[in-house]
Design an enzyme around this catalytic site. Structure first.
Site, PDB file in Angstrom:
ATOM      1  N   GLY A  18      25.134  49.304  52.906  1.00 37.03           N
ATOM      2  CA  GLY A  18      23.927  50.117  52.764  1.00 37.03           C
ATOM      3  C   GLY A  18      22.680  49.250  52.783  1.00 37.03           C
ATOM      4  N   GLY A  67      27.081  43.461  49.924  1.00 31.95           N
ATOM      5  CA  GLY A  67      27.555  43.751  48.574  1.00 31.95           C
ATOM      6  C   GLY A  67      29.056  43.543  48.450  1.00 31.95           C
ATOM      7  N   ASP A  68      29.681  44.329  47.567  1.00 33.72           N
ATOM      8  CA  ASP A  68      31.100  44.062  47.267  1.00 33.72           C
ATOM      9  C   ASP A  68      32.010  44.227  48.486  1.00 33.72           C
ATOM     10  OD1 ASP A  68      30.607  46.806  47.186  1.00 33.72           O
ATOM     11  OD2 ASP A  68      32.081  47.199  45.624  1.00 33.72           O
ATOM     12  N   THR A 112      22.802  43.900  46.791  1.00 35.67           N
ATOM     13  CA  THR A 112      23.110  45.289  46.435  1.00 35.67           C
ATOM     14  C   THR A 112      22.156  45.773  45.351  1.00 35.67           C
ATOM     15  OG1 THR A 112      24.610  46.793  45.263  1.00 35.67           O
ATOM     16  CG2 THR A 112      25.104  44.474  45.035  1.00 35.67           C
ATOM     17  N   ASP A 171      22.904  47.934  43.424  1.00 32.80           N
ATOM     18  CA  ASP A 171      23.734  48.297  42.262  1.00 32.80           C
ATOM     19  C   ASP A 171      23.922  47.150  41.273  1.00 32.80           C
ATOM     20  OD1 ASP A 171      23.983  50.736  43.439  1.00 32.80           O
ATOM     21  OD2 ASP A 171      26.041  50.464  44.124  1.00 32.80           O
ATOM     22  N   MET A 204      20.910  56.244  42.358  1.00 37.31           N
ATOM     23  CA  MET A 204      22.130  55.662  42.910  1.00 37.31           C
ATOM     24  C   MET A 204      22.841  54.819  41.861  1.00 37.31           C
ATOM     25  SD  MET A 204      21.314  54.685  46.813  1.00 37.31           S
ATOM     26  CE  MET A 204      21.282  55.964  48.057  1.00 37.31           C
ATOM     27  N   GLY A 205      24.079  54.516  42.125  1.00 35.40           N
ATOM     28  CA  GLY A 205      24.887  53.733  41.187  1.00 35.40           C
ATOM     29  C   GLY A 205      26.241  54.389  41.061  1.00 35.40           C
ATOM     30  N   GLU A 219      24.555  58.314  39.839  1.00 37.48           N
ATOM     31  CA  GLU A 219      25.392  59.188  40.676  1.00 37.48           C
ATOM     32  C   GLU A 219      26.867  59.198  40.280  1.00 37.48           C
ATOM     33  OE1 GLU A 219      25.344  56.066  44.385  1.00 37.48           O
ATOM     34  OE2 GLU A 219      26.120  58.051  44.805  1.00 37.48           O
TER      35      GLU A 219
HETATM   36  O1  F6P Z   1      26.161  50.367  47.399  1.00 33.29           O
HETATM   37  C1  F6P Z   1      24.812  50.593  47.320  1.00 33.29           C
HETATM   38  C2  F6P Z   1      24.490  52.056  47.334  1.00 33.29           C
HETATM   39  O2  F6P Z   1      23.122  52.170  47.378  1.00 33.29           O
HETATM   40  C3  F6P Z   1      25.097  52.843  46.177  1.00 33.29           C
HETATM   41  O3  F6P Z   1      24.348  52.864  45.018  1.00 33.29           O
HETATM   42  C4  F6P Z   1      25.251  54.205  46.755  1.00 33.29           C
HETATM   43  O4  F6P Z   1      26.298  54.877  46.153  1.00 33.29           O
HETATM   44  C5  F6P Z   1      25.568  53.918  48.170  1.00 33.29           C
HETATM   45  O5  F6P Z   1      24.978  52.692  48.485  1.00 33.29           O
HETATM   46  C6  F6P Z   1      25.156  55.019  49.105  1.00 33.29           C
HETATM   47  O6  F6P Z   1      25.045  54.522  50.388  1.00 33.29           O
HETATM   48  P1  F6P Z   1      25.470  55.248  51.739  1.00 33.29           P
HETATM   49  O7  F6P Z   1      24.984  56.639  51.679  1.00 33.29           O
HETATM   50  O8  F6P Z   1      24.840  54.414  52.784  1.00 33.29           O
HETATM   51  O9  F6P Z   1      26.957  55.163  51.808  1.00 33.29           O
END
Ligand code: F6P
Length: 437
Positions: free
Chosen positions: A87, A178-179, A207, A209, A252-253, A308
């Protein structure tokens, strides 16, 4: 879980940093070789920093990042690759720019490729050709959010991506993500190692997060928190602008509530903060509805922040996954909005719902993140030049570190109920410590 680390610390964790071989080329940086003489100097390879701030595991130490006096690579022999994955996140462009500038100006690297749209652009049959990057190509990109290279989610076969590195003659790869990206980067590094290839594979932790283990802070988090905090302030204004007003903000999170907790602390306006790590009941004496009823009667307004991933037990699972394999979560924000509206109807409430959604991550980096991204990029280049590999550049106890990809891909950082962070949240919001009957 160790409350300060946010993860379970495995005493047998191997924090040794893999290297490609002996570093024997003198650095071109012309730094001082005398330690502590007041002039910037090289970081000796054996400097370490404690991994466990409690002092309980004295043997666990991170290698410090920094320029080395002897390098594995000579700048003129380097072909570097850069890829941004997952993301979007504030600061991706800053890191790309930082890498290009450091490679070019500090080490004299003249071949730098930017792969398009994440790992997808590294596949052997990718329709998107990599971009050639020079300082001229990146000079303005830090002013914009997003990534000039594009990004994507999803797994790709590591063998195919390593074939692409061979084809392009790349001997240094920087993966920004990120992860999920770090897991993909680890697979690339494992394949590179299996083939005995002389390719340094370095991760840069991105990230919003902030949930990567053994990394104090990931880039983008600070900017996301600051924008999220503005959303909470707006919710407070709305809540105060109506009799018995409730402002509800969903942030988000997915698995970790760091954005919600930190934005709550930054805004000082939330009266209830709900994160994935802490369970809560809706009904009953200790449920959130009773608490909100009490709060509305007492103060005439309330602000609720929900991450979230919080309260998923109250919702029907979607049963779906995204391209990275992450579970697609049901919408706790809309659910809470409708539930609070229905259940607190008798209090004459008016609820205003704010979901800043992608706004918190599509922005350009703020000042703190811009500084941090530049530092991470510089440390990543120093690490790769020294022949470090299978490594993520991290921040630990305010020092830049090298974290083995294996450690950075084991588990996820979470907020502990015993942490100072969570205590601060509970103190700031005034919410009950326990929201379970
Ligand atoms: O991993 C980062 C993040 O922003 C999360 O907090 C969120 O759940 C996710 O990406 C949503 O991203 P996308 O809609 O691109 O999958």
């Amino acid at each position: 879980m160790d409350e300060r680390l946010g993860i379970e610390l495995d005493k047998d964790l191997d924090l040794t940093i893999p290297t490609l071989g002996e570093a024997k080329h003198p650095s071109p940086l012309n730094l001082s070789t005398v330690l502590n003489d007041g002039i910037a100097d090289y970081t000796p390879d054996d400097v370490r920093i404690l991994a466990d701030p409690t002092g309980n595991n004295l043997e666990l130490k991170f290698e410090m990042a920094g320029p080395r006096q002897l390098n594995y690579f000579k700048g003129q022999d380097v072909a570097a690759g850069i890829v941004t994955c997952g993301g979007l996140c504030p600061g991706m462009n800053n890191v790309i720019r930082g890498l290009v500038h450091q490679l070019w100006h500090a080490y004299g690297v003249r071949r730098i490729l930017g792969f398009r749209y994440g790992f997808r652009g590294m596949t052997i049959d990718s329709p998107d050709r990599p971009l050639i990057l020079t300082p001229d190509d990146v000079h303005n990109i830090h002013l914009m959010g997003g990534t000039m290279l594009g990004s994507s989610r999803g797994h790709q076969k590591p063998e195919g991506m390593v074939d692409t590195l061979y084809k392009q003659g790349i001997n240094m790869l920087f993966c920004i993500g990120g992860d999920g990206t770090m897991r993909g980067t680890r697979k690339i590094w494992e394949d590179v190692s299996r083939r005995g290839a002389e390719i340094a594979v370095i991760g840069v932790p991105k990230t919003i997060d902030n949930d990567l283990p053994f990394i104090e802070r990931t880039f983008g988090f600070d900017t996301a928190v600051s924008i999220a905090s503005d959303a909470i302030k707006a919710a407070h204004v709305e809540a105060c602008g109506a009799p018995n007003g409730i402002g509800l903000v969903r942030l988000m999170g997915r698995h970790s509530g760091y954005i919600s907790a930190s934005a709550t602390l930054a805004s000082r306006e939330a009266n209830l903060c709900l994160v994935p790590e802490m369970q809560f009941d809706l009904e009953g004496e200790r449920g959130i509805l009773e608490y909100l009823r009490w709060r509305i009667r007492k103060r005439g307004h309330a602000v609720v922040v929900v991450a979230e991933g919080a309260g998923q037990k109250h919702l029907e699972a979607t049963g779906k996954r995204d391209a990275s394999g992450n579970v697609k979560l049901a919408d706790i924000g809309v659910f809470l909005r409708d539930t609070i509206k229905a259940e607190l109807k008798d209090e004459g409430i008016s609820i205003k719902y704010i979901d800043p959604s992608y706004i918190i991550r599509a922005a350009a980096a703020n000042a703190a993140d811009a500084i941090f991204c530049g530092q991470l990029a510089e440390e990543a280049v120093h690490a790769a030049m020294a022949g470090k590999t299978g490594t993520v550049v991290g921040l630990w106890l305010s020092n830049f570190t090298h974290v083995p990809l294996v450690a950075a891909t084991t588990g996820r950082k979470h907020i502990s109920a015993d942490s100072a962070l969570w205590r601060n949240v509970v103190d700031t919001t005034g919410q009950p410590k326990l929201l379970i009957n």
